[in-house]
Write a protein that holds these residues in place. Structure first.
Motif, PDB file in Angstrom:
ATOM      1  N   TYR A  39       0.830  -1.126   0.128  1.00 20.17           N
ATOM      2  CA  TYR A  39       0.181  -0.031   0.205  1.00 20.17           C
ATOM      3  C   TYR A  39       0.926   1.139   0.056  1.00 20.17           C
ATOM      4  CZ  TYR A  39      -3.495  -3.237   1.092  1.00 20.17           C
ATOM      5  OH  TYR A  39      -4.503  -4.385   1.016  1.00 20.17           O
ATOM      6  N   PRO A  40       0.428   2.389  -0.383  1.00 21.68           N
ATOM      7  CA  PRO A  40       1.118   3.643  -0.591  1.00 21.68           C
ATOM      8  C   PRO A  40       1.895   3.977   0.837  1.00 21.68           C
ATOM      9  CG  PRO A  40      -0.970   3.855  -1.586  1.00 21.68           C
ATOM     10  CD  PRO A  40      -0.854   2.592  -0.964  1.00 21.68           C
ATOM     11  N   GLY A  41       3.156   3.972   0.738  1.00 16.92           N
ATOM     12  CA  GLY A  41       3.902   4.399   2.052  1.00 16.92           C
ATOM     13  C   GLY A  41       4.093   3.494   2.813  1.00 16.92           C
ATOM     14  N   GLN A  42       3.582   2.079   2.604  1.00 16.73           N
ATOM     15  CA  GLN A  42       3.659   1.056   3.457  1.00 16.73           C
ATOM     16  C   GLN A  42       4.626  -0.045   3.247  1.00 16.73           C
ATOM     17  OE1 GLN A  42       0.066  -0.491   5.168  1.00 16.73           O
ATOM     18  NE2 GLN A  42      -0.691   1.588   5.119  1.00 16.73           N
ATOM     19  N   ASP A  85      -8.336  -0.616  -1.830  1.00 19.93           N
ATOM     20  CA  ASP A  85      -7.272  -1.663  -2.625  1.00 19.93           C
ATOM     21  C   ASP A  85      -6.175  -0.900  -3.384  1.00 19.93           C
ATOM     22  OD1 ASP A  85     -10.229  -3.773  -2.937  1.00 19.93           O
ATOM     23  OD2 ASP A  85      -8.559  -3.772  -1.342  1.00 19.93           O
ATOM     24  N   THR A  86      -6.327   0.373  -3.644  1.00 19.53           N
ATOM     25  CA  THR A  86      -5.187   0.807  -4.382  1.00 19.53           C
ATOM     26  C   THR A  86      -3.731   0.822  -3.894  1.00 19.53           C
ATOM     27  OG1 THR A  86      -6.583   2.817  -5.108  1.00 19.53           O
ATOM     28  CG2 THR A  86      -4.365   3.203  -5.240  1.00 19.53           C
ATOM     29  N   ALA A  87      -3.089   0.063  -4.741  1.00 20.25           N
ATOM     30  CA  ALA A  87      -1.719  -0.525  -4.086  1.00 20.25           C
ATOM     31  C   ALA A  87      -0.805  -0.973  -5.318  1.00 20.25           C
ATOM     32  CB  ALA A  87      -2.054  -1.662  -3.121  1.00 20.25           C
ATOM     33  N   GLU A  88       0.115  -1.531  -5.028  1.00 16.86           N
ATOM     34  CA  GLU A  88       1.157  -2.346  -6.063  1.00 16.86           C
ATOM     35  C   GLU A  88       0.760  -3.961  -5.338  1.00 16.86           C
ATOM     36  OE1 GLU A  88       4.709  -0.757  -6.999  1.00 16.86           O
ATOM     37  OE2 GLU A  88       4.700  -2.128  -8.887  1.00 16.86           O
ATOM     38  N   TYR A  89       0.883  -4.754  -6.254  1.00 14.58           N
ATOM     39  CA  TYR A  89       0.414  -6.147  -6.169  1.00 14.58           C
ATOM     40  C   TYR A  89       1.757  -6.878  -6.792  1.00 14.58           C
ATOM     41  CZ  TYR A  89      -3.975  -4.755  -4.105  1.00 14.58           C
ATOM     42  OH  TYR A  89      -4.898  -4.305  -3.584  1.00 14.58           O
ATOM     43  N   PHE A  90       2.245  -7.769  -6.004  1.00 12.03           N
ATOM     44  CA  PHE A  90       3.318  -8.678  -6.493  1.00 12.03           C
ATOM     45  C   PHE A  90       2.827 -10.137  -6.451  1.00 12.03           C
ATOM     46  CE2 PHE A  90       6.767  -5.282  -6.942  1.00 12.03           C
ATOM     47  CZ  PHE A  90       6.245  -4.356  -6.309  1.00 12.03           C
ATOM     48  N   CYS A  91       3.092 -10.876  -7.456  1.00 17.05           N
ATOM     49  CA  CYS A  91       2.841 -12.434  -7.693  1.00 17.05           C
ATOM     50  C   CYS A  91       4.485 -13.066  -7.380  1.00 17.05           C
ATOM     51  CB  CYS A  91       2.533 -12.781  -8.816  1.00 17.05           C
ATOM     52  SG  CYS A  91       2.303 -14.656  -8.908  1.00 17.05           S
ATOM     53  N   ALA A  92       4.717 -13.999  -6.542  1.00 16.99           N
ATOM     54  CA  ALA A  92       5.980 -14.301  -6.329  1.00 16.99           C
ATOM     55  C   ALA A  92       6.063 -15.894  -6.006  1.00 16.99           C
ATOM     56  CB  ALA A  92       6.561 -13.983  -4.758  1.00 16.99           C
ATOM     57  N   VAL A  93       7.264 -16.550  -6.124  1.00 20.52           N
ATOM     58  CA  VAL A  93       7.323 -18.041  -6.171  1.00 20.52           C
ATOM     59  C   VAL A  93       8.418 -18.352  -5.360  1.00 20.52           C
ATOM     60  CG1 VAL A  93       8.318 -18.155  -8.255  1.00 20.52           C
ATOM     61  CG2 VAL A  93       7.159 -20.141  -7.635  1.00 20.52           C
TER      62      VAL A  93
ATOM     63  N   PRO B 106      10.825  -1.857   5.955  1.00 20.14           N
ATOM     64  CA  PRO B 106      10.443  -0.648   5.351  1.00 20.14           C
ATOM     65  C   PRO B 106      11.427  -0.140   4.090  1.00 20.14           C
ATOM     66  CG  PRO B 106      11.331   0.031   7.324  1.00 20.14           C
ATOM     67  CD  PRO B 106      11.238  -1.502   7.232  1.00 20.14           C
ATOM     68  N   GLY B 107      12.566  -0.845   4.098  1.00 15.95           N
ATOM     69  CA  GLY B 107      13.641  -0.533   3.275  1.00 15.95           C
ATOM     70  C   GLY B 107      14.466   0.552   3.407  1.00 15.95           C
ATOM     71  N   THR B 108      15.743   0.672   2.712  1.00 18.12           N
ATOM     72  CA  THR B 108      16.546   1.667   2.896  1.00 18.12           C
ATOM     73  C   THR B 108      16.627   2.130   1.194  1.00 18.12           C
ATOM     74  OG1 THR B 108      17.853   0.961   4.669  1.00 18.12           O
ATOM     75  CG2 THR B 108      19.019   2.394   3.007  1.00 18.12           C
ATOM     76  N   ARG B 109      16.281   3.430   1.191  1.00 20.04           N
ATOM     77  CA  ARG B 109      16.549   3.907  -0.193  1.00 20.04           C
ATOM     78  C   ARG B 109      17.930   4.397  -0.636  1.00 20.04           C
ATOM     79  NH1 ARG B 109      13.185   5.065  -4.143  1.00 20.04           N
ATOM     80  NH2 ARG B 109      11.263   4.881  -2.698  1.00 20.04           N
TER      81      ARG B 109
END
Lengths: 114, 113
Positions: A39-42, A85-93, B106-109
């Motif tokens: 999510y934005p900023g998280q 639900d606005t966010a970036e979604y990543f599929c992973a394996v 949270p990561g390091t940029r």
């Protein structure tokens, strides 16, 4: 080598629309499959995972994904999206049982219009 | 409880300099992972520790990158002679072991000028 392909880089939907994000992976052996969300900023956080058993997996916030082994797919679905639900979604394996490193797709940026 | 923490949150350095990035995992987690996320990409695996030892360092791009976890808890990712292409968000994750959820910090940029 394992790889993950996400079909859409950017998706825009209106609230209450249904969502399906495509994901295909490349690996011949047993796999564990994941969807992560940012999510934005998280931080990145786990949305749902498949290790074994029922191929229809339910996650948090009403999301679900279906593992179809014959298609090497693990698509993410939600029947009715919300603005939150606005966010970036990543599929992973990862290679189930033998490997801990996670291979991520490039991500799908989802934007929900209020 | 506390999650995974990373310091600094932002690091700007000049080409050729040395940097250290720190990760504090969730207390009790034996496994620790480093990933790198470049703009427009998903996280890319770098290295994985089980306890104090590096169980898999196959993702480290070259010998300028090195990571340690001397006491099996905190880990430091070290980058020598930084290059502009090293600019990215460096993510740390920890887990209770194989087949357990990885919790991300949270990561390091890192920005290399």
């Amino acid at each position: 080598a394992q790889s993950v392909s996400q079909h859409n880089h950017h998706v825009i939907l209106s609230e209450a629309a249904s969502l399906e994000l495509g994901c295909n992976y490349s690996y011949g052996g047993t796999v564990n499959l994941f969807w992560y969300v940012q999510y934005p900023g998280q931080h990145l956080q786990l949305l749902l995972k498949y290790f074994s058993g029922d191929p229809l997996v339910k996650g948090i916030k009403g999301f679900e994904a279906e593992f179809i082994k014959s298609k090497f797919s693990f698509n993410l679905r939600k029947p009715s999206v919300q603005w939150s639900d606005t966010a970036e979604y990543f599929c992973a394996v990862n290679a189930g049982g033998r490997d801990d490193k996670i291979i991520f797709g490039k991500g799908t940026r989802l934007h929900i219009l209020p | 409880g506390a999650g995974v923490s990373q310091t600094p949150s932002n690091k700007v350095t000049e080409k050729g300099k040395y940097v250290e990035l720190r990760c504090d995992p969730i207390s009790g987690h034996t496994a620790l992972y480093w990933y790198r996320q470049s703009l427009g990409q998903g996280p890319e695996f770098l290295i994985y520790f089980q306890g104090t030892g590096a169980a898999d360092d196959s993702g480290l791009p070259n010998d300028r990158f090195f990571a340690v976890r001397p006491e099996g808890s905190v880990s430091t990712l070290k980058i020598q002679r930084t290059e502009r292409g090293d600019s990215a968000v460096y993510l740390c994750a920890s887990s209770a072991g194989r087949n357990n959820e990885q919790f991300f910090g949270p990561g390091t940029r890192l920005t290399v000028l």
